[in-house]
Scaffold this active site. Structure first.
Site, PDB file in Angstrom:
ATOM      1  N   GLU A  64     -14.332  13.468  16.964  1.00 12.66           N
ATOM      2  CA  GLU A  64     -13.847  13.986  15.690  1.00 12.66           C
ATOM      3  C   GLU A  64     -14.797  15.067  15.186  1.00 12.66           C
ATOM      4  OE1 GLU A  64     -11.859  10.622  13.155  1.00 12.66           O
ATOM      5  OE2 GLU A  64     -13.790   9.877  13.861  1.00 12.66           O
ATOM      6  N   HIS A  75      -9.056   1.140  19.160  1.00 16.58           N
ATOM      7  CA  HIS A  75      -8.411   2.216  19.915  1.00 16.58           C
ATOM      8  C   HIS A  75      -8.960   2.345  21.333  1.00 16.58           C
ATOM      9  CE1 HIS A  75      -6.789   3.104  16.078  1.00 16.58           C
ATOM     10  NE2 HIS A  75      -7.740   3.891  15.642  1.00 16.58           N
ATOM     11  N   GLY A  93       0.824  -1.215   0.000  1.00 16.11           N
ATOM     12  CA  GLY A  93       0.000   0.000   0.000  1.00 16.11           C
ATOM     13  C   GLY A  93       0.851   1.254   0.000  1.00 16.11           C
ATOM     14  N   LYS A 151       1.482   8.023   2.459  1.00 12.75           N
ATOM     15  CA  LYS A 151       1.811   9.413   2.146  1.00 12.75           C
ATOM     16  C   LYS A 151       1.840  10.294   3.391  1.00 12.75           C
ATOM     17  CE  LYS A 151      -1.306  11.716  -0.169  1.00 12.75           C
ATOM     18  NZ  LYS A 151      -2.147  12.191  -1.295  1.00 12.75           N
ATOM     19  N   LYS A 174      -4.852  -2.252  10.641  1.00 10.40           N
ATOM     20  CA  LYS A 174      -6.295  -2.524  10.638  1.00 10.40           C
ATOM     21  C   LYS A 174      -6.912  -2.030   9.325  1.00 10.40           C
ATOM     22  CE  LYS A 174      -8.561   1.561  12.364  1.00 10.40           C
ATOM     23  NZ  LYS A 174      -9.741   2.055  13.020  1.00 10.40           N
ATOM     24  N   LYS A 205     -18.413  11.247  15.086  1.00 12.23           N
ATOM     25  CA  LYS A 205     -18.010  12.197  14.052  1.00 12.23           C
ATOM     26  C   LYS A 205     -18.901  13.436  14.116  1.00 12.23           C
ATOM     27  CE  LYS A 205     -15.839   9.117  10.713  1.00 12.23           C
ATOM     28  NZ  LYS A 205     -14.538   9.812  10.795  1.00 12.23           N
ATOM     29  N   LYS A 249       1.390   6.658  20.491  1.00 11.32           N
ATOM     30  CA  LYS A 249       1.342   8.029  20.990  1.00 11.32           C
ATOM     31  C   LYS A 249       2.017   8.110  22.357  1.00 11.32           C
ATOM     32  CE  LYS A 249      -2.943   9.151  18.531  1.00 11.32           C
ATOM     33  NZ  LYS A 249      -2.419  10.247  17.693  1.00 11.32           N
ATOM     34  N   HIS A 291      -2.310   2.342  16.019  1.00 12.08           N
ATOM     35  CA  HIS A 291      -1.409   3.503  16.065  1.00 12.08           C
ATOM     36  C   HIS A 291      -1.577   4.334  17.332  1.00 12.08           C
ATOM     37  CE1 HIS A 291      -4.943   5.578  14.230  1.00 12.08           C
ATOM     38  NE2 HIS A 291      -4.507   6.609  14.917  1.00 12.08           N
TER      39      HIS A 291
END
Length: 480
Positions: free
Chosen positions: A211, A235, A13, A20, A143, A329, A177, A173
């Protein structure tokens, strides 16, 4: 540690959004600090038909966009480490060319696999057939690892057919942190907290992941997933496990993960009155009008964009302490935080003088800022002729300010370096994943039995009013 530091890194990927924004900037930053082995070569692969030069140009543009200029030292050296091999992972025959591109590593190979769940099995078959799954190979899995317990087991079985558990690195991820890692330091390196970290002294715990964004570029994935599977299953349950775990014998992968899985297995099944779901409608975020979920999606959907849960752990330390989980969200602000609400003092000696005490509260901020705040009661200065006054005073520790030397890192920097070096402490073990899915599947089964559909809430609010009632029934107010 699993015995070797890889001198080859293979990124599946490699032309995607994660690569990116996160992977290539993280690797370049590590390289700039001399933290990557000087011999390491990084091979990218994806469907995109690029050659080495085109991939390096892609990487250069990504670094210029997503990595601060002061962390790009030696970017040319890093770009020269990169090469690329196009691959359709669903076709086994392309893997021989990929293996030739990777070459024979001197020490070992680390693979970072970020792919659709449907491609896990053919990818593993291709890696095995081409010799890219030998004893000196470890694999990192991004994931989503399935959509339920059954599909997760299918993926894990496929990976286990080529890699033993000690060479599988399942990535969450959030565990990269700094403030998440500091949870363990806060609890187990300070005599102040651990004696109080139990049901005798803590009233409840809140974990919020909020979010402001909507669907963005994740339309198809998110509508198939929803907030419960996208955020809670991984998470949020990992954060809960770190808050609630017993002290491990030592800070090593097996011991830490043994304690986390005990927490996850102690999660009590949720009752219908202990969960609220929602879906946002048009509203405003930061003064800007935003569309509703169905408008963004272009069709009606029963996918939840908000979920609030009152969870309980059936274990000695936490018996009777509710854990309130909330994520959604299009909420008013972007934040991830953990609230440890302590119980009131048993008796106030100041009440006869008109003073009111407020229970202590510990706020652990994870994003957008990494900080820790402890509120303590203090006397308001004055002569007290009209009565004694007390007020909660925050003690703030801003992690960026407390440590002036180290850079603020991308979470993937730590995780990629640990994958390359073979440290599994901050990665998720199979039994953890399956315990998480088992609990989440029961919630989804409950929704099916109850015919429960998401309640609507206005974008820019803190979710359906029922989520407020979920906490207030027990005299709890969400921290906002």
């Amino acid at each position: 540690m699993t015995g070797f530091t890889a001198d080859r890194l293979l990124l599946f990927g490699a032309t995607g959004d994660l690569s990116k924004r996160m992977l290539l900037p993280s690797l370049c930053a590590l390289d700039a600090e001399g933290l990557l082995d000087p011999r390491i070569r990084i091979v990218g692969t994806a469907r995109s038909d690029l050659d080495d030069a085109a991939f390096r140009n892609f990487a250069r543009e990504a670094l210029e966009q997503f990595l601060p200029a002061d962390r790009r030292g030696g970017m040319a050296t890093f770009l020269n480490r990169l090469s690329y091999q196009p691959l359709d992972a669903s076709q086994t025959e392309g893997f021989d060319d990929l293996a030739a591109k990777v070459g024979e590593p001197s020490e070992g190979l680390a693979i970072f696999l970020s792919t659709a769940p449907s491609l896990f099995e053919p990818t593993i078959r291709g890696l095995k057939a081409s010799g890219l799954a030998g004893e000196k190979v470890r694999i990192g899995l991004e994931k989503p690892l399935g959509t339920d317990l059954a599909s997760s087991r299918t993926i894990n079985d496929a990976v286990a057919s080529a890699f033993p558990e000690e060479r599988i690195f399942r990535i969450d991820h959030y565990l990269g942190k700094e403030t998440v890692q500091n949870l363990l330091a806060l609890r187990f390196a300070n005599a102040l907290f651990e004696p109080l970290w139990n049901a005798a002294h803590i009233d409840h715990v809140q974990i919020t992941v909020a979010e402001t964004v909507g669907l963005e570029s994740r339309v198809a994935y998110y509508d198939d997933s929803g907030a419960l599977r996208d955020m809670v299953q991984n998470h949020m349950l990992q954060l809960l496990a770190l808050v609630a775990m017993e002290p491990p014998v030592r800070y090593e992968a097996t011991e830490v993960r043994d304690e986390k899985v005990k927490v996850l297995r102690s999660l009590r099944p949720v009752g219908p009155e202990e969960v609220v779901t929602g879906q946002y409608r048009s509203g405003a975020i930061a003064g800007k009008a935003v569309p509703g979920y169905d408008d963004e999606l272009g069709k009606n959907s029963d996918t939840e964009t908000f979920v609030a849960i009152k969870a309980h752990l059936d274990c000695w330390r936490w018996k009777g302490v509710p854990f309130y989980l909330r994520t959604g969200k299009r909420l008013p602000r972007r934040t991830t935080e953990i609230i440890i609400q302590f119980k009131p003092i048993p008796h106030s000696i100041f009440s006869g003088r008109g003073a009111r005490t407020v229970p202590n509260r510990l706020v652990i901020g994870i994003q957008p800022s990494e900080d820790i705040q402890l509120t303590l009661m203090a006397k308001v200065p004055g002569l007290d002729r009209d009565g004694l006054r007390l007020r909660p005073v925050p003690l703030d520790i801003a992690m960026a300010g407390a440590f002036s030397g180290p850079q603020r890192r991308i979470a993937y920097e730590r995780l990629l370096l640990d994958l390359i070096e073979g440290d599994q402490t901050l990665f998720v073990r199979r039994d953890e994943v399956e315990a998480q899915w088992d609990w989440v599947d029961k919630i989804r089964g409950l929704w099916g039995e109850q015919g429960q559909e998401p309640r609507t809430y206005t974008a820019g609010s803190w979710g359906p009013s029922a989520a407020i009632a979920l906490a207030e029934r027990n005299g709890v107010t969400w921290h906002e």
